[in-house]
Design an enzyme around this catalytic site. Structure first.
Site, PDB file in Angstrom:
ATOM      1  N   ASN A 120     103.116  22.369 129.157  1.00  0.00           N
ATOM      2  CA  ASN A 120     102.878  23.615 129.968  1.00  0.00           C
ATOM      3  C   ASN A 120     101.197  24.097 129.856  1.00  0.00           C
ATOM      4  O   ASN A 120     100.765  24.352 130.624  1.00  0.00           O
ATOM      5  CB  ASN A 120     103.909  24.642 129.372  1.00  0.00           C
ATOM      6  CG  ASN A 120     103.575  26.027 130.085  1.00  0.00           C
ATOM      7  OD1 ASN A 120     103.929  26.135 131.405  1.00  0.00           O
ATOM      8  ND2 ASN A 120     103.131  27.000 129.597  1.00  0.00           N
ATOM      9  N   TRP A 122     102.267  28.320 139.994  1.00  0.00           N
ATOM     10  CA  TRP A 122     100.729  28.127 140.832  1.00  0.00           C
ATOM     11  C   TRP A 122     100.324  29.270 141.231  1.00  0.00           C
ATOM     12  O   TRP A 122      98.916  29.490 141.056  1.00  0.00           O
ATOM     13  CB  TRP A 122     101.242  27.086 142.002  1.00  0.00           C
ATOM     14  CG  TRP A 122     101.267  25.582 141.583  1.00  0.00           C
ATOM     15  CD1 TRP A 122     102.153  24.898 140.900  1.00  0.00           C
ATOM     16  CD2 TRP A 122      99.962  24.836 141.562  1.00  0.00           C
ATOM     17  NE1 TRP A 122     101.742  23.543 140.767  1.00  0.00           N
ATOM     18  CE2 TRP A 122     100.279  23.615 141.098  1.00  0.00           C
ATOM     19  CE3 TRP A 122      98.573  25.019 141.757  1.00  0.00           C
ATOM     20  CZ2 TRP A 122      99.599  22.581 140.697  1.00  0.00           C
ATOM     21  CZ3 TRP A 122      97.717  23.989 141.755  1.00  0.00           C
ATOM     22  CH2 TRP A 122      98.200  22.608 141.091  1.00  0.00           C
ATOM     23  N   TRP A 168      96.157  26.487 146.515  1.00  0.00           N
ATOM     24  CA  TRP A 168      97.020  26.309 145.461  1.00  0.00           C
ATOM     25  C   TRP A 168      98.586  25.545 146.076  1.00  0.00           C
ATOM     26  O   TRP A 168      99.111  24.995 145.419  1.00  0.00           O
ATOM     27  CB  TRP A 168      97.381  27.546 144.752  1.00  0.00           C
ATOM     28  CG  TRP A 168      97.951  28.687 145.550  1.00  0.00           C
ATOM     29  CD1 TRP A 168      97.403  29.741 146.204  1.00  0.00           C
ATOM     30  CD2 TRP A 168      99.398  28.957 146.241  1.00  0.00           C
ATOM     31  NE1 TRP A 168      98.329  30.592 147.195  1.00  0.00           N
ATOM     32  CE2 TRP A 168      99.761  29.877 147.026  1.00  0.00           C
ATOM     33  CE3 TRP A 168     100.592  28.033 145.632  1.00  0.00           C
ATOM     34  CZ2 TRP A 168     100.595  30.316 147.646  1.00  0.00           C
ATOM     35  CZ3 TRP A 168     101.985  28.443 146.516  1.00  0.00           C
ATOM     36  CH2 TRP A 168     101.839  29.528 147.151  1.00  0.00           C
ATOM     37  N   TRP A 224      89.333  28.946 151.212  1.00  0.00           N
ATOM     38  CA  TRP A 224      89.480  27.511 150.656  1.00  0.00           C
ATOM     39  C   TRP A 224      88.830  26.470 151.303  1.00  0.00           C
ATOM     40  O   TRP A 224      88.668  26.538 152.513  1.00  0.00           O
ATOM     41  CB  TRP A 224      91.326  27.141 150.757  1.00  0.00           C
ATOM     42  CG  TRP A 224      92.058  28.191 150.112  1.00  0.00           C
ATOM     43  CD1 TRP A 224      92.859  29.051 150.799  1.00  0.00           C
ATOM     44  CD2 TRP A 224      92.221  28.403 148.401  1.00  0.00           C
ATOM     45  NE1 TRP A 224      93.626  29.790 149.720  1.00  0.00           N
ATOM     46  CE2 TRP A 224      93.109  29.119 148.684  1.00  0.00           C
ATOM     47  CE3 TRP A 224      91.848  27.755 147.555  1.00  0.00           C
ATOM     48  CZ2 TRP A 224      93.746  29.729 147.388  1.00  0.00           C
ATOM     49  CZ3 TRP A 224      92.076  28.004 146.202  1.00  0.00           C
ATOM     50  CH2 TRP A 224      93.114  29.066 146.119  1.00  0.00           C
ATOM     51  N   TRP A 281     110.355  34.198 131.239  1.00  0.00           N
ATOM     52  CA  TRP A 281     109.555  33.939 132.136  1.00  0.00           C
ATOM     53  C   TRP A 281     110.282  33.466 133.701  1.00  0.00           C
ATOM     54  O   TRP A 281     109.991  33.586 134.676  1.00  0.00           O
ATOM     55  CB  TRP A 281     108.193  33.111 131.630  1.00  0.00           C
ATOM     56  CG  TRP A 281     107.192  33.836 131.266  1.00  0.00           C
ATOM     57  CD1 TRP A 281     106.647  34.129 130.039  1.00  0.00           C
ATOM     58  CD2 TRP A 281     106.126  34.652 132.049  1.00  0.00           C
ATOM     59  NE1 TRP A 281     105.630  34.883 129.956  1.00  0.00           N
ATOM     60  CE2 TRP A 281     105.254  35.167 131.351  1.00  0.00           C
ATOM     61  CE3 TRP A 281     105.766  34.802 133.396  1.00  0.00           C
ATOM     62  CZ2 TRP A 281     104.100  35.894 131.639  1.00  0.00           C
ATOM     63  CZ3 TRP A 281     104.961  35.365 133.803  1.00  0.00           C
ATOM     64  CH2 TRP A 281     103.948  35.942 133.119  1.00  0.00           C
ATOM     65  N   GLU A 288     109.991  32.792 126.684  1.00  0.00           N
ATOM     66  CA  GLU A 288     109.658  31.608 127.806  1.00  0.00           C
ATOM     67  C   GLU A 288     110.790  31.571 128.597  1.00  0.00           C
ATOM     68  O   GLU A 288     110.598  31.553 130.014  1.00  0.00           O
ATOM     69  CB  GLU A 288     109.366  30.381 126.953  1.00  0.00           C
ATOM     70  CG  GLU A 288     108.144  30.351 126.096  1.00  0.00           C
ATOM     71  CD  GLU A 288     106.838  30.678 126.956  1.00  0.00           C
ATOM     72  OE1 GLU A 288     106.810  30.312 128.166  1.00  0.00           O
ATOM     73  OE2 GLU A 288     106.108  31.614 126.620  1.00  0.00           O
TER      74      GLU A 288
END
Length: 454
Positions: free
Chosen positions: A340, A381, A358, A304, A276, A273
Site C-alpha cells: 500500500n 487514486w 489519474w 493534464w 477505509w 484500514e
C-alpha cells in the site's frame, strides 16, 4: 414439495456468513446457487485481467465446496435482467435471494426486485459485504461524510451484525444447465502471464480463512510496521474481501476475538484500514461515476499533459529509473499486488511527476491488481491526486527517494524487485523529481483558480 429458492451470488463467493445463501437454505426446498458473469448490463465495469484470473479460481473452489455439501454451482453468462428471470422460470423457483451491491449496479437489482415481485416471486436482499450500509452513516445534517475520521467514528457507533452460520448441507437440482467455467476464457493463454499470480496466491474461501488466521496469530503483532514494504506486516486480505471469500464482519469478529497482547495493541489500527474500505464504498454509493469523474469538480480544470508513450510504458513496466517506483510496478506485474505505501508512491509519481491523468493510472491498476474493486481503486487514486474525498492536498507530493530512505532504508524491497539497482544496467531517471514537482504545483494553480471562481 417446496419449490426451489435461488441464491444469486456476486462478490460474495463464500458459504459461511452468507445471508443470501442461508435464506435460500432456510426456505426449505432445493437451492439453486447461481453465479452470473455479467459484463453487459449498464453500470457493470468489465473485470481486468488479474481479477478475471482470481475469479476463475475462486469460482472453482466454491464449486468444490458446494459439492462437498451436496450442492451445485450453476454458472451462466449474460445480462442479469434477462438471465435471472430465465433461471427462475427454468427451475420453478418461487424465491430469489441476494446480498446487496452498492455501486451503479444496484439499479439493476432494484428493477429485478420489482419485476420478480410482480411475478409473485419472493425476493429479499441482505447486508453482507460491508460492516455498515452507506445510508446509515451520515452527518448531523443528513449528508454523506466526506472526511474519513468522523465517518469512521460514526460508523463504529453502529452495531455489527452477528455471523451467519454456514449450511452443513444443501440440496441442489441437478438438471439445471450450467456453463463450463473454462469456456468463459477468464485465464490468460497467449501469453500466459499468470505464473507469478499462481505462485503468490491461492484463491478460495478455505485459503482466505487460513490467511486470516495466519495474519491474526503471526503478523498482527507487527502491524505497526505495515509501512515497511520489505516486512510481512500487512494482512494480504484485500483480494479475499474483493471477491467476498471473507466478509468484513468475519474479520471484525476475529479481530475482537482471542489475540495476543501485542496483536491486540494493533487491532484498532488494522480495523481502521477495513474502515477505509467502508468509507470508499460510502463515497461510491453517493458518487457512482467515481472511476471517471473528479469527486472535486474544480479538478476538471487541471491541465493534464498528453502522456508520452515512452514515459507511460516506462512507468507500467517498472523502468523509470526511480528505484522504489520501479520495484512497486514490477511487484504489481508479477504478483497482481503492490504494497500500500508503494501504491501511493507509484500513483503520485505518475500524477504529479509525469502529470498524467489519474484515470490512466487507475485503469492500469484495474487491469493488473487482483484486489481492484469499483470503490477502493478509483477512491485511492483520487485520494493521491487530490481530487477525491478526504484527499491528500495536491501540494503533498510523495518524493520516491525520500520514501525509500524512510520505509526501505536497507533497500531490501527494492533489491528484491530491481536486482540490477547496483549495476550499470539500471536506467537514468526519466524525469527530474524536483523540477517536475515544481511543474505540478504550477499546474495546480489552475485548480485553485477554478475553486475561487465557484
Amino acid at each position: 414439495m417446496t419449490a426451489p429458492a435461488l441464491a444469486w451470488l456476486r462478490d460474495d463467493l463464500r458459504i459461511a456468513d452468507n445471508p443470501a445463501l442461508r435464506a435460500a437454505v432456510d426456505h426449505g426446498g432445493p437451492v439453486v446457487v447461481l453465479y452470473l458473469f455479467d459484463e453487459e448490463s449498464p453500470g457493470i465495469r468489465p473485470l481486468g485481467g488479474a481479477t478475471r484470473w482470481w475469479l476463475h479460481h475462486s469460482l472453482a473452489a466454491l464449486a468444490d465446496d458446494l459439492s462437498g455439501r451436496g450442492g451445485r454451482l450453476v454458472l451462466r453468462r449474460g445480462p442479469a435482467e434477462k438471465i435471472v428471470p430465465a433461471v427462475v422460470r427454468e427451475t420453478g423457483a418461487d424465491a430469489v435471494f441476494w446480498n446487496r451491491r452498492y455501486g451503479a449496479s444496484r439499479e439493476i437489482d432494484a428493477r429485478l426486485k420489482e419485476r420478480l415481485r410482480g411475478d409473485d416471486i419472493e425476493v429479499a436482499s441482505f447486508a453482507a459485504n460491508l460492516l455498515v450500509e452507506p445510508w446509515t452513516v451520515q452527518t448531523e445534517q443528513g449528508r454523506p461524510f466526506q472526511v474519513f475520521t468522523p465517518f469512521w467514528r460514526a460508523a463504529q457507533q453502529q452495531p455489527v451484525r452477528e455471523l451467519v452460520p454456514a449450511p452443513r448441507e444443501l440440496t441442489s437440482p441437478q438438471h439445471v444447465d450450467s456453463d463450463d467455467l473454462d469456456d468463459w476464457g477468464l485465464l490468460p493463454t497467449h501469453p500466459d502471464w499468470a505464473g507469478g499470480l499462481r505462485e503468490r496466491w491461492e484463491p478460495g474461501e478455505h485459503a482466505a480463512h487460513r490467511r486470516l488466521e495466519h495474519f491474526v496469530r503471526e503478523v498482527l503483532a507487527d502491524y505497526h510496521e505495515r509501512d515497511l514494504p520489505a516486512q510481512e506486516a500487512t494482512s494480504h486480505l484485500s483480494p479475499r474481501l474483493r471477491f467476498g471469500e471473507l466478509s468484513p464482519v468475519q474479520i471484525w469478529h476475529r479481530a475482537h476475538g482471542e489475540l495476543t497482547a501485542a496483536a491486540r495493541k494493533n487491532a484498532g489500527r488494522f480495523l481502521s484500514e477495513v474502515g477505509w474500505r467502508e468509507f470508499d464504498w460510502s463515497i461510491l454509493y453517493n458518487n457512482t461515476g467515481l472511476a471517471h469523474r473528479n469527486f472535486r469538480e474544480e479538478f476538471d480544470a487541471f491541465p493534464w499533459e498528453h502522456p508520452r508513450k515512452a514515459d507511460l510504458e516506462a512507468w507500467q513496466q517498472g523502468r523509470t529509473g526511480i528505484p522504489l517506483v520501479d520495484a512497486g510496478m514490477r511487484e504489481l506485474w508479477t504478483t497482481g499486488y503492490m504494497h500500500n505505501r508503494v501504491r501511493m508512491v507509484t500513483a503520485s509519481f505518475l500524477i504529479k511527476n509525469l502529470l498524467i491523468d489519474w484515470r490512466i493510472g487507475e485503469k492500469w491498476f484495474w487491469d493488473t491488481l487482483v484486489d481492484a474493486d469499483e470503490a477502493n481503486n478509483p477512491a485511492n487514486w483520487q485520494w493521491v491526486a487530490g481530487s477525491g474525498a478526504d484527499a491528500a492536498p495536491y501540494f503533498r507530493v510523495f518524493n520516491p527517494e525520500l520514501q525509500a530512505e524512510k520505509f526501505d532504508p536497507h533497500r531490501e524491497y527494492i533489491r528484491q524487485w530491481v536486482p540490477e539497482i547496483d549495476g550499470d544496467e539500471y536506467p537514468e531517471p526519466i524525469v527530474d523529481l524536483k523540477q517536475s514537482r515544481a511543474e505540478a504545483l504550477a499546474a495546480f494553480e489552475h485548480v485553485k483558480a477554478a475553486r475561487t471562481t465557484r
